[in-house]
Design an enzyme around this catalytic site. Sequence first.
Site, PDB file in Angstrom:
ATOM      1  N   TYR A  25      75.399  59.391  11.657  1.00  0.00           N
ATOM      2  CA  TYR A  25      73.961  59.465  11.959  1.00  0.00           C
ATOM      3  C   TYR A  25      73.415  58.262  12.732  1.00  0.00           C
ATOM      4  CZ  TYR A  25      74.295  63.233   8.568  1.00  0.00           C
ATOM      5  OH  TYR A  25      74.653  64.383   7.912  1.00  0.00           O
ATOM      6  N   ASP A  89      61.010  81.007   6.069  1.00  0.00           N
ATOM      7  CA  ASP A  89      59.852  81.892   5.939  1.00  0.00           C
ATOM      8  C   ASP A  89      58.552  81.131   6.212  1.00  0.00           C
ATOM      9  OD1 ASP A  89      61.476  84.036   5.308  1.00  0.00           O
ATOM     10  OD2 ASP A  89      61.102  83.930   3.153  1.00  0.00           O
ATOM     11  N   HIS A 102      68.963  68.402  15.251  1.00  0.00           N
ATOM     12  CA  HIS A 102      69.960  67.795  14.363  1.00  0.00           C
ATOM     13  C   HIS A 102      70.561  66.590  15.060  1.00  0.00           C
ATOM     14  CE1 HIS A 102      69.665  71.077  11.579  1.00  0.00           C
ATOM     15  NE2 HIS A 102      69.689  71.887  12.623  1.00  0.00           N
ATOM     16  N   ILE A 103      70.720  65.531  14.317  1.00  0.00           N
ATOM     17  CA  ILE A 103      71.272  64.293  14.873  1.00  0.00           C
ATOM     18  C   ILE A 103      72.750  64.485  15.214  1.00  0.00           C
ATOM     19  CG2 ILE A 103      71.757  61.861  14.372  1.00  0.00           C
ATOM     20  CD1 ILE A 103      69.312  62.053  12.368  1.00  0.00           C
TER      21      ILE A 103
HETATM   22  O1  CA2 Z   1      72.708  66.224  11.838  1.00  0.00           O
HETATM   23  C1  CA2 Z   1      71.645  66.384  11.239  1.00  0.00           C
HETATM   24  O2  CA2 Z   1      70.576  65.947  11.636  1.00  0.00           O
HETATM   25  C2  CA2 Z   1      71.643  67.145   9.896  1.00  0.00           C
HETATM   26  O3  CA2 Z   1      70.469  67.944   9.842  1.00  0.00           O
HETATM   27  C3  CA2 Z   1      71.622  66.101   8.817  1.00  0.00           C
HETATM   28  C4  CA2 Z   1      71.717  66.679   7.406  1.00  0.00           C
HETATM   29  C5  CA2 Z   1      72.907  67.625   7.305  1.00  0.00           C
HETATM   30  O4  CA2 Z   1      72.927  68.254   6.033  1.00  0.00           O
HETATM   31  C6  CA2 Z   1      72.884  68.691   8.383  1.00  0.00           C
HETATM   32  O5  CA2 Z   1      74.056  69.493   8.264  1.00  0.00           O
HETATM   33  C7  CA2 Z   1      72.838  68.068   9.764  1.00  0.00           C
HETATM   34  C8  CA2 Z   1      71.893  65.575   6.355  1.00  0.00           C
HETATM   35  C9  CA2 Z   1      70.867  64.517   6.405  1.00  0.00           C
HETATM   36  C10 CA2 Z   1      71.349  63.358   5.584  1.00  0.00           C
HETATM   37  O6  CA2 Z   1      70.971  62.177   6.236  1.00  0.00           O
HETATM   38  C11 CA2 Z   1      71.594  61.030   5.867  1.00  0.00           C
HETATM   39  C12 CA2 Z   1      71.384  59.945   6.668  1.00  0.00           C
HETATM   40  C13 CA2 Z   1      71.983  58.751   6.363  1.00  0.00           C
HETATM   41  C14 CA2 Z   1      72.788  58.648   5.252  1.00  0.00           C
HETATM   42  C15 CA2 Z   1      73.003  59.738   4.449  1.00  0.00           C
HETATM   43  C16 CA2 Z   1      72.394  60.938   4.745  1.00  0.00           C
END
Ligand code: CA2
Length: 151
Positions: A25, A89, A102-103
């Site tokens: 991320y 919804d 999404h990142i």
């Molecule tokens: O890639 C993305 O932006 C996601 O939406 C991030 C979600 C994940 O469940 C999706 O599949 C993809 C998770 C967010 C968790 O963010 C964190 C950031 C730093 C450390 C731990 C978790």
Amino acid sequence: MTERRLLLVNGPNLNLLGTREPEVYGTSTLADVERIVSDAAASRGYAIRAIQSNHEGVLIDGIHAAREDCAGIVINPGGLTHTSVSLRDALAGVALPVAEIHISNPRERESFRHHSYVEDVAIVHVAGEGVGGYETATLRLIDVLTGQADG
Ligand code: CA2
């Protein structure tokens, strides 16, 4: 009068941005993300309201409230992307244009991340561009709102 405000929604665990999993991320924080979106929106004359919650109902209430004073929604639903019919919804219910961002690129990760419940209620889709994708998503959504693009 047409509202010139966007709702930015970040879902569960995105408050941890910049503190863990930098290989997935990056190192930017949630505050950095909110600044990126605010600056991109401001460059086109839009303001934002930013919410982040680890609670699905809080996100849904925030989306419902956007009906009153927002023109569109930029959303990273986090893990709820892959699980939540209720979030989907809510987005469909308010009938505002939605940009899903999404990142990481969930399609290149575990198979349980490959399906998005939000995808077909969003008109803009950005994934795998890191936090810079929030700028892309915001500008593309505003292009849709101003009639310069169809998503
Ligand atoms: O890639 C993305 O932006 C996601 O939406 C991030 C979600 C994940 O469940 C999706 O599949 C993809 C998770 C967010 C968790 O963010 C964190 C950031 C730093 C450390 C731990 C978790």
